[in-house]
Scaffold this motif. Structure first.
Motif, PDB file in Angstrom:
ATOM      1  N   ILE A   1       0.851  -1.203   0.000  1.00 28.75           N
ATOM      2  CA  ILE A   1       0.000   0.000   0.000  1.00 28.75           C
ATOM      3  C   ILE A   1       0.883   1.248   0.000  1.00 28.75           C
ATOM      4  CG2 ILE A   1      -1.661   1.372   1.361  1.00 28.75           C
ATOM      5  CD1 ILE A   1      -2.766  -1.385   2.393  1.00 28.75           C
ATOM      6  N   ASP A   2       1.892   1.248   0.881  1.00 30.06           N
ATOM      7  CA  ASP A   2       2.803   2.407   0.960  1.00 30.06           C
ATOM      8  C   ASP A   2       3.509   2.624  -0.373  1.00 30.06           C
ATOM      9  OD1 ASP A   2       2.090   2.689   3.557  1.00 30.06           O
ATOM     10  OD2 ASP A   2       3.910   1.808   4.412  1.00 30.06           O
ATOM     11  N   GLU A   3       3.953   1.511  -0.987  1.00 29.12           N
ATOM     12  CA  GLU A   3       4.654   1.631  -2.283  1.00 29.12           C
ATOM     13  C   GLU A   3       3.722   2.208  -3.340  1.00 29.12           C
ATOM     14  OE1 GLU A   3       7.654  -2.190  -1.674  1.00 29.12           O
ATOM     15  OE2 GLU A   3       6.281  -2.196  -3.375  1.00 29.12           O
ATOM     16  N   MET A   4       2.478   1.720  -3.346  1.00 25.41           N
ATOM     17  CA  MET A   4       1.551   2.198  -4.379  1.00 25.41           C
ATOM     18  C   MET A   4       1.273   3.686  -4.205  1.00 25.41           C
ATOM     19  SD  MET A   4      -2.046   0.752  -5.821  1.00 25.41           S
ATOM     20  CE  MET A   4      -3.215   1.892  -6.595  1.00 25.41           C
ATOM     21  N   VAL A   5       1.041   4.113  -2.958  1.00 23.38           N
ATOM     22  CA  VAL A   5       0.767   5.539  -2.708  1.00 23.38           C
ATOM     23  C   VAL A   5       1.955   6.382  -3.182  1.00 23.38           C
ATOM     24  CG1 VAL A   5       0.452   7.277  -0.889  1.00 23.38           C
ATOM     25  CG2 VAL A   5      -0.840   5.133  -0.802  1.00 23.38           C
ATOM     26  N   GLU A   6       3.161   5.908  -2.841  1.00 24.83           N
ATOM     27  CA  GLU A   6       4.368   6.649  -3.225  1.00 24.83           C
ATOM     28  C   GLU A   6       4.470   6.784  -4.746  1.00 24.83           C
ATOM     29  OE1 GLU A   6       8.908   5.811  -2.170  1.00 24.83           O
ATOM     30  OE2 GLU A   6       7.532   5.589  -0.479  1.00 24.83           O
ATOM     31  N   LEU A   7       4.175   5.691  -5.456  1.00 23.96           N
ATOM     32  CA  LEU A   7       4.279   5.715  -6.915  1.00 23.96           C
ATOM     33  C   LEU A   7       3.167   6.542  -7.559  1.00 23.96           C
ATOM     34  CD1 LEU A   7       5.290   2.010  -7.595  1.00 23.96           C
ATOM     35  CD2 LEU A   7       6.735   4.035  -7.839  1.00 23.96           C
ATOM     36  N   LEU A   8       1.970   6.499  -6.943  1.00 23.60           N
ATOM     37  CA  LEU A   8       0.869   7.295  -7.505  1.00 23.60           C
ATOM     38  C   LEU A   8       1.178   8.789  -7.407  1.00 23.60           C
ATOM     39  CD1 LEU A   8      -2.387   5.511  -6.225  1.00 23.60           C
ATOM     40  CD2 LEU A   8      -1.378   5.405  -8.506  1.00 23.60           C
ATOM     41  N   LEU A   9       1.973   9.138  -6.388  1.00 21.81           N
ATOM     42  CA  LEU A   9       2.292  10.561  -6.181  1.00 21.81           C
ATOM     43  C   LEU A   9       3.712  10.909  -6.650  1.00 21.81           C
ATOM     44  CD1 LEU A   9       0.769  10.915  -2.592  1.00 21.81           C
ATOM     45  CD2 LEU A   9      -0.229  11.732  -4.737  1.00 21.81           C
ATOM     46  N   GLY A  10       4.414   9.922  -7.215  1.00 23.91           N
ATOM     47  CA  GLY A  10       5.818  10.133  -7.590  1.00 23.91           C
ATOM     48  C   GLY A  10       6.010  10.826  -8.922  1.00 23.91           C
TER      49      GLY A  10
ATOM     50  N   PHE B   1      -5.669  13.908   0.699  1.00 19.29           N
ATOM     51  CA  PHE B   1      -6.367  15.048   0.087  1.00 19.29           C
ATOM     52  C   PHE B   1      -7.238  15.747   1.136  1.00 19.29           C
ATOM     53  CE2 PHE B   1     -10.156  16.611  -2.278  1.00 19.29           C
ATOM     54  CZ  PHE B   1      -9.528  17.574  -3.035  1.00 19.29           C
ATOM     55  N   GLY B   2      -7.917  14.942   1.949  1.00 19.25           N
ATOM     56  CA  GLY B   2      -8.766  15.490   3.006  1.00 19.25           C
ATOM     57  C   GLY B   2      -7.975  16.296   4.027  1.00 19.25           C
ATOM     58  N   ARG B   3      -6.717  15.874   4.279  1.00 24.32           N
ATOM     59  CA  ARG B   3      -5.866  16.560   5.266  1.00 24.32           C
ATOM     60  C   ARG B   3      -5.074  17.711   4.631  1.00 24.32           C
ATOM     61  NH1 ARG B   3      -4.098  11.266   6.718  1.00 24.32           N
ATOM     62  NH2 ARG B   3      -2.152  11.710   5.641  1.00 24.32           N
ATOM     63  N   LEU B   4      -5.276  17.933   3.331  1.00 26.15           N
ATOM     64  CA  LEU B   4      -4.544  18.966   2.572  1.00 26.15           C
ATOM     65  C   LEU B   4      -3.045  18.674   2.468  1.00 26.15           C
ATOM     66  CD1 LEU B   4      -6.242  22.266   3.901  1.00 26.15           C
ATOM     67  CD2 LEU B   4      -6.931  20.848   1.979  1.00 26.15           C
ATOM     68  N   ASP B   5      -2.674  17.379   2.575  1.00 28.89           N
ATOM     69  CA  ASP B   5      -1.278  16.984   2.319  1.00 28.89           C
ATOM     70  C   ASP B   5      -1.004  17.007   0.821  1.00 28.89           C
ATOM     71  OD1 ASP B   5      -0.879  16.539   4.952  1.00 28.89           O
ATOM     72  OD2 ASP B   5      -0.981  14.346   4.853  1.00 28.89           O
ATOM     73  N   ILE B   6      -2.069  16.746   0.039  1.00 24.13           N
ATOM     74  CA  ILE B   6      -1.963  16.870  -1.419  1.00 24.13           C
ATOM     75  C   ILE B   6      -3.143  17.705  -1.900  1.00 24.13           C
ATOM     76  CG2 ILE B   6      -0.765  14.655  -1.738  1.00 24.13           C
ATOM     77  CD1 ILE B   6      -3.455  13.501  -2.752  1.00 24.13           C
ATOM     78  N   PHE B   7      -3.038  18.203  -3.143  1.00 20.09           N
ATOM     79  CA  PHE B   7      -4.100  19.069  -3.670  1.00 20.09           C
ATOM     80  C   PHE B   7      -4.707  18.469  -4.940  1.00 20.09           C
ATOM     81  CE2 PHE B   7      -1.383  21.599  -0.975  1.00 20.09           C
ATOM     82  CZ  PHE B   7      -2.324  22.157  -0.119  1.00 20.09           C
ATOM     83  N   LEU B   8      -5.704  19.154  -5.486  1.00 17.21           N
ATOM     84  CA  LEU B   8      -6.476  18.578  -6.583  1.00 17.21           C
ATOM     85  C   LEU B   8      -5.632  18.077  -7.761  1.00 17.21           C
ATOM     86  CD1 LEU B   8      -9.352  17.840  -7.292  1.00 17.21           C
ATOM     87  CD2 LEU B   8      -9.641  20.101  -8.305  1.00 17.21           C
ATOM     88  N   PRO B   9      -4.612  18.824  -8.230  1.00 20.89           N
ATOM     89  CA  PRO B   9      -3.834  18.295  -9.370  1.00 20.89           C
ATOM     90  C   PRO B   9      -3.204  16.939  -9.060  1.00 20.89           C
ATOM     91  CG  PRO B   9      -3.284  20.595  -8.956  1.00 20.89           C
ATOM     92  CD  PRO B   9      -4.159  20.160  -7.829  1.00 20.89           C
ATOM     93  N   GLU B  10      -2.727  16.759  -7.823  1.00 20.67           N
ATOM     94  CA  GLU B  10      -2.132  15.467  -7.450  1.00 20.67           C
ATOM     95  C   GLU B  10      -3.200  14.380  -7.350  1.00 20.67           C
ATOM     96  OE1 GLU B  10      -0.886  18.100  -4.796  1.00 20.67           O
ATOM     97  OE2 GLU B  10       1.097  17.249  -4.386  1.00 20.67           O
ATOM     98  N   LEU B  11      -4.372  14.777  -6.841  1.00 16.21           N
ATOM     99  CA  LEU B  11      -5.481  13.810  -6.761  1.00 16.21           C
ATOM    100  C   LEU B  11      -5.844  13.333  -8.169  1.00 16.21           C
ATOM    101  CD1 LEU B  11      -7.630  12.499  -4.826  1.00 16.21           C
ATOM    102  CD2 LEU B  11      -9.117  14.408  -5.394  1.00 16.21           C
ATOM    103  N   ILE B  12      -5.915  14.291  -9.102  1.00 16.17           N
ATOM    104  CA  ILE B  12      -6.284  13.947 -10.489  1.00 16.17           C
ATOM    105  C   ILE B  12      -5.214  13.043 -11.118  1.00 16.17           C
ATOM    106  CG2 ILE B  12      -6.641  14.897 -12.816  1.00 16.17           C
ATOM    107  CD1 ILE B  12      -7.975  17.338 -11.412  1.00 16.17           C
ATOM    108  N   ASP B  13      -3.929  13.423 -10.958  1.00 13.36           N
ATOM    109  CA  ASP B  13      -2.843  12.598 -11.515  1.00 13.36           C
ATOM    110  C   ASP B  13      -2.867  11.184 -10.942  1.00 13.36           C
ATOM    111  OD1 ASP B  13      -1.889  14.536 -13.094  1.00 13.36           O
ATOM    112  OD2 ASP B  13      -0.108  15.005 -11.895  1.00 13.36           O
ATOM    113  N   SER B  14      -3.037  11.096  -9.624  1.00  7.50           N
ATOM    114  CA  SER B  14      -2.999   9.773  -9.000  1.00  7.50           C
ATOM    115  C   SER B  14      -4.197   8.936  -9.457  1.00  7.50           C
ATOM    116  CB  SER B  14      -2.951   9.877  -7.475  1.00  7.50           C
ATOM    117  OG  SER B  14      -4.095  10.523  -6.997  1.00  7.50           O
ATOM    118  N   ALA B  15      -5.345   9.595  -9.677  1.00  6.15           N
ATOM    119  CA  ALA B  15      -6.529   8.865 -10.157  1.00  6.15           C
ATOM    120  C   ALA B  15      -6.275   8.318 -11.561  1.00  6.15           C
ATOM    121  CB  ALA B  15      -7.745   9.779 -10.153  1.00  6.15           C
TER     122      ALA B  15
END
Ligand code: B12
Length: 222
Positions: free
Chosen positions: A8-17, A56-70
């Motif tokens: 899970i940690d690896e996937m999150v890192e790669l989705l945001l990498g 995203f809910g905690r504002l650690d990432i913002f909409l552009p990152e949410l869109i890219d990761s999706a």
């Protein structure tokens, strides 16, 4: 035995990498190893997306990152998982039942709904997927028009959940309760909420969606 927490940690890192192609390459490797594709989807992919949502809910990432990761997650789903599920099952000779499926009004989330659609299809259901942002009346009209057995509704936001309730109320109000059952799902949906709005079933995952739809078909036949 795969360590899901690490994956899970690896996937999150790669989705945001930095490398947009890395998640697909990584996921291919994981499912080629000792992790079954369905376990990867349930135990890694879905929790990783929940973790992205929390960030995203905690504002650690913002909409552009949410869109890219999706987009990257959708690519894993389409390019890595879907071909495996399609090859594993695919009993297209018979139809277990006809399901109209959509994401409800006001809601554009469809990664989970698309997986539900795929799983239902590879398990022999005929799925008419109406896509996203579908108003209650359109969903009901389509279910009636095609003589569906089941209407499946997906909602990922608390603001779109009330449209599920409206679908159930309209169906019952128009006297269509005997015509088709309603199954609901999506991250914020619970069994309690399902009972509260009078829907017929709830599935917490794509696998459970298939199980519950089979049960609904049995109930409809008896
Ligand atoms: C990816 C994502 C996006 C992507 C969606 C891309 C796409 N094509 O779907 C994008 C970037 C577009 C997006 C946009 C927004 N998002 Co968003 N998003 C997410 C995120 C991180 C993951 C969702 C996901 O794909 N999960 C993975 C899939 C596999 O899981 P799932 O959808 O739950 O589906 C499984 C089960 O639930 C079930 N299931 C699903 N549907 C059905 C249907 C049936 C019938 C059955 C039986 C079962 C079933 O089976 C599926 C497979 O196992 C969630 C976080 C979360 N916790 O869910 C936030 C989240 C849903 N988003 C949120 C928000 C706020 C937004 C935006 C408003 C952001 C903004 N400011 O613009 C917009 C809203 C746009 C709109 N009008 O819909 C909030 C919602 C909060 C709330 N209170 O409602 C969340 C919870 C994030 C957060 N914590 O703040 N988002």
């Amino acid at each position: 035995m795969a360590n899901y927490e690490t994956l899970i940690d690896e996937m999150v890192e790669l989705l945001l990498g930095d490398d947009p192609d890395a998640p697909v390459a990584w996921a291919k490797e994981v499912v080629a190893g000792d992790t079954e594709a369905i376990d990867f989807f349930n135990e890694v992919f879905t929790p990783a997306m929940a973790a992205i949502g929390d960030k995203f809910g905690r504002l650690d990432i913002f909409l552009p990152e949410l869109i890219d990761s999706a987009e990257r997650a959708q690519a894993i789903s389409n390019d890595v998982l879907a071909p495996i599920f399609e090859a594993e099952d695919g009993d297209t000779q018979m139809s277990r039942g006809k399901i109209v499926l959509c994401t409800v009004q006001g809601d554009l989330h469809d990664i989970g709904k698309n997986m539900v659609s795929l799983m239902l299809q590879v398990n022999g259901f005929e799925v008419i997927d109406m896509g996203i942002n579908v108003p209650p009346r359109e969903a009901l009209n389509r279910a009636k028009e095609v003589e569906a057995d089941i209407l499946g509704l997906s909602a990922l936001m608390t603001t779109s959940q009330p449209y599920m309730k409206e679908c159930v109320e309209l169906r019952d109000g128009f006297g269509l309760k005997e015509n088709f059952s309603i199954i609901v799902g999506g991250a914020p949906i619970t069994a309690e909420y399902t009972a509260q709005i009078g829907a017929d079933a709830f599935g917490k995952s794509a696998v459970e969606a298939v199980e519950k739809c089979m049960l609904l078909m049995e109930q409809r036949a008896s």
